[in-house]
Design a protein around this motif. Structure first.
Motif, PDB file in Angstrom:
ATOM      1  N   ALA A  25      23.789  61.460  35.406  1.00 11.93           N
ATOM      2  CA  ALA A  25      23.336  60.073  35.310  1.00 11.93           C
ATOM      3  C   ALA A  25      21.840  59.953  35.564  1.00 11.93           C
ATOM      4  O   ALA A  25      21.175  59.069  35.008  1.00 11.93           O
ATOM      5  N   ALA A  26      21.290  60.831  36.411  1.00 11.30           N
ATOM      6  CA  ALA A  26      19.860  60.794  36.685  1.00 11.30           C
ATOM      7  C   ALA A  26      19.040  61.419  35.568  1.00 11.30           C
ATOM      8  O   ALA A  26      17.820  61.253  35.527  1.00 11.30           O
ATOM      9  N   LEU A  27      19.695  62.139  34.664  1.00 14.37           N
ATOM     10  CA  LEU A  27      18.986  62.792  33.560  1.00 14.37           C
ATOM     11  C   LEU A  27      18.782  61.802  32.424  1.00 14.37           C
ATOM     12  O   LEU A  27      19.696  61.102  32.020  1.00 14.37           O
ATOM     13  N   SER A  28      17.560  61.748  31.906  1.00 15.05           N
ATOM     14  CA  SER A  28      17.250  60.882  30.779  1.00 15.05           C
ATOM     15  C   SER A  28      16.239  61.601  29.902  1.00 15.05           C
ATOM     16  O   SER A  28      15.050  61.667  30.230  1.00 15.05           O
ATOM     17  N   MET A  29      16.697  62.148  28.795  1.00  9.54           N
ATOM     18  CA  MET A  29      15.816  62.895  27.910  1.00  9.54           C
ATOM     19  C   MET A  29      14.918  61.986  27.088  1.00  9.54           C
ATOM     20  O   MET A  29      13.944  62.439  26.490  1.00  9.54           O
TER      21      MET A  29
ATOM     22  N   ASN B  39      28.658  61.037  30.027  1.00 11.30           N
ATOM     23  CA  ASN B  39      27.252  61.283  30.339  1.00 11.30           C
ATOM     24  C   ASN B  39      26.676  62.427  29.511  1.00 11.30           C
ATOM     25  O   ASN B  39      25.505  62.378  29.121  1.00 11.30           O
ATOM     26  N   VAL B  40      27.473  63.456  29.256  1.00 16.28           N
ATOM     27  CA  VAL B  40      26.987  64.551  28.418  1.00 16.28           C
ATOM     28  C   VAL B  40      26.671  64.056  27.013  1.00 16.28           C
ATOM     29  O   VAL B  40      25.652  64.421  26.411  1.00 16.28           O
ATOM     30  N   VAL B  41      27.524  63.174  26.479  1.00 15.98           N
ATOM     31  CA  VAL B  41      27.309  62.661  25.126  1.00 15.98           C
ATOM     32  C   VAL B  41      26.085  61.759  25.075  1.00 15.98           C
ATOM     33  O   VAL B  41      25.218  61.895  24.198  1.00 15.98           O
ATOM     34  N   PHE B  42      25.978  60.810  26.037  1.00 13.96           N
ATOM     35  CA  PHE B  42      24.929  59.794  25.967  1.00 13.96           C
ATOM     36  C   PHE B  42      23.622  60.233  26.622  1.00 13.96           C
ATOM     37  O   PHE B  42      22.578  59.619  26.357  1.00 13.96           O
ATOM     38  N   LYS B  43      23.660  61.247  27.465  1.00 14.79           N
ATOM     39  CA  LYS B  43      22.440  61.693  28.139  1.00 14.79           C
ATOM     40  C   LYS B  43      21.859  62.981  27.561  1.00 14.79           C
ATOM     41  O   LYS B  43      20.669  63.252  27.762  1.00 14.79           O
ATOM     42  N   ILE B  44      22.668  63.776  26.868  1.00 15.85           N
ATOM     43  CA  ILE B  44      22.185  65.066  26.362  1.00 15.85           C
ATOM     44  C   ILE B  44      22.341  65.158  24.845  1.00 15.85           C
ATOM     45  O   ILE B  44      21.365  65.372  24.128  1.00 15.85           O
ATOM     46  N   TRP B  45      23.575  64.995  24.337  1.00 13.64           N
ATOM     47  CA  TRP B  45      23.813  65.274  22.924  1.00 13.64           C
ATOM     48  C   TRP B  45      23.118  64.264  22.014  1.00 13.64           C
ATOM     49  O   TRP B  45      22.349  64.648  21.122  1.00 13.64           O
ATOM     50  N   LEU B  46      23.342  62.964  22.231  1.00 16.13           N
ATOM     51  CA  LEU B  46      22.712  61.953  21.384  1.00 16.13           C
ATOM     52  C   LEU B  46      21.183  61.934  21.526  1.00 16.13           C
ATOM     53  O   LEU B  46      20.482  61.808  20.518  1.00 16.13           O
ATOM     54  N   PRO B  47      20.611  62.036  22.744  1.00 11.60           N
ATOM     55  CA  PRO B  47      19.141  62.112  22.817  1.00 11.60           C
ATOM     56  C   PRO B  47      18.563  63.323  22.083  1.00 11.60           C
ATOM     57  O   PRO B  47      17.500  63.216  21.467  1.00 11.60           O
ATOM     58  N   ARG B  48      19.234  64.459  22.147  1.00 10.11           N
ATOM     59  CA  ARG B  48      18.727  65.633  21.423  1.00 10.11           C
ATOM     60  C   ARG B  48      18.747  65.395  19.913  1.00 10.11           C
ATOM     61  O   ARG B  48      17.812  65.788  19.202  1.00 10.11           O
ATOM     62  N   ARG B  49      19.795  64.758  19.424  1.00  7.95           N
ATOM     63  CA  ARG B  49      19.842  64.440  18.003  1.00  7.95           C
ATOM     64  C   ARG B  49      18.721  63.471  17.622  1.00  7.95           C
ATOM     65  O   ARG B  49      18.086  63.630  16.569  1.00  7.95           O
TER      66      ARG B  49
END
Length: 367
Positions: A236-240, A329-339
């Motif tokens: 939750a603290a991660l924001s790419m 959180n993995v989807v909305f904080k890591i996968w979608l931001p990377r895309r």
């Protein structure tokens, strides 16, 4: 003298129900009721009754144990009630990222305008900074309003999970006949006051607890839930999508001495940079973001002994809900931001290639 034939022999005492023998405290409370039969109208509209109906529907539909019903109900409720809020929160964060270049342009424009006004009005540097902050905050509010961005609603969206978490936890506590709780009325008629007592815990929980109403003496489930909560805190603290932190103000802006606030306003306002100097950066590890993160970590650790004292059915719900949050959180904080970042990089590369191709100095055929 033998008894008359029409006198019936006393009926044998009924055997105690399994949930009464498994929970002596609940047995004493249940026996103290004048009429332990279910109420005339067992179906109500209380949150606990609605949660009981959802669990009952999952239990009948799946045809398995209560453990599978708890997992299925948790996934269904989280997907229908909290997942749409997470989608809206991600869309709002994406809009704020897209508005960032426009906000930076307005930041420079407002700084130049306020500097000119402060020079004409003979304002001090502190007055210049205050005026700049007011106008910049007003412009941010106008831009967010025009583009449908609601930062306050986005910040409060995660709190929408609290009513669901409390309702499901209280329902499962009542289904486990925890002392001090009343049975769920919608389940009494078909399953008795304590459906989780002697209920199958599932393929994994069966190794550590006898049934879903028992507590885990091995601390395995409680520690697994705590680890899942800690993973949620870190994710939750991660924001790419957030920009990298700016360097300390002492390296980018001159330090304003306290005596300079009462000095001549004309020279202070005219010598001020285009953007006002930010205050000195706080000590590393004690920023507001870091304090909130440490508090969430401490809360996750404190939940471990609380989960240890809860029935296995409640801990199973907590663990399933935390696992759902990890995937979310993995989807909305890591996968979608990377895309998104990858698509932005491809777009910038395509624009740069188009600019180079259109440059006549690089195109020999057009010369």
């Amino acid at each position: 003298m033998p008894p008359p034939e029409h006198v019936l022999a006393p009926a044998p005492a009924p055997e105690p129900a399994p949930y009464l023998s498994a929970n002596p405290d609940f047995a004493r409370r249940f026996a103290s009721h004048v009429d332990p039969s279910p109420p005339a109208e067992p179906f109500g509209l209380a949150p606990v009754d609605l949660a009981g109906l959802a669990l009952d529907a999952a239990h009948r539909t799946l045809g398995g144990g209560w453990g599978a019903a708890i997992v299925a109900t948790t996934v269904l409720l989280r997907s229908t009630l909290t997942l749409p809020l997470a989608v809206y929160q991600h869309q709002t964060a994406l809009k704020m990222v897209q508005l960032r270049p426009l906000l930076r342009a307005w930041e420079r424009a407002i700084a130049h305008q306020v500097r000119a006004e402060s020079r004409q009005a003979n304002l001090s540097y502190d007055q210049f900074v205050a005026q700049y902050k007011r106008q910049y905050a007003r412009k941010i509010g106008e831009l967010y309003h025009d583009h449908g961005v609601r930062p306050l609603f986005t910040a409060l969206a995660p709190l929408a999970q609290a009513p669901l978490w409390i309702t499901m936890s209280l329902t499962l506590r009542r289904m486990a006949a925890v002392p001090g709780t009343e049975p769920v009325s919608v389940l009494v008629r078909d399953y008795g006051p304590a459906p989780l007592v002697d209920a199958d815990a599932g393929p994994l929980l069966d190794l550590i607890v006898p049934h879903l109403a028992a507590t885990d003496a091995t601390w395995i489930s409680a520690c697994a839930f705590g680890a899942m909560q800690l993973a949620n805190v870190e994710l939750a603290a991660l924001s790419m999508l957030s920009p990298p932190p700016s360097p300390p103000a002492s390296k980018t802006a001159p330090t304003v001495e306290p005596s300079a606030t009462v000095a001549g306003p004309a020279s202070d306002a005219s010598d001020a940079p285009a953007t006002p100097a930010t205050p000195a950066a706080p000590a590393v590890g004690w920023t507001r973001h870091a304090v909130i993160k440490h508090m969430m970590r401490a809360t996750a650790v404190l939940m471990v002994p609380i989960a240890h004292a809860m029935p296995a059915g409640v801990v199973l719900y907590w663990f399933t809900s935390a696992a759902f949050s990890v995937v979310q959180n993995v989807v909305f904080k890591i996968w979608l931001p990377r895309r998104y970042l990858a698509s932005q990089a491809e777009l910038e590369q395509a624009n740069a290639d188009a600019d180079r191709a259109a440059d006549p100095r690089r195109n020999k055929d057009s010369v």
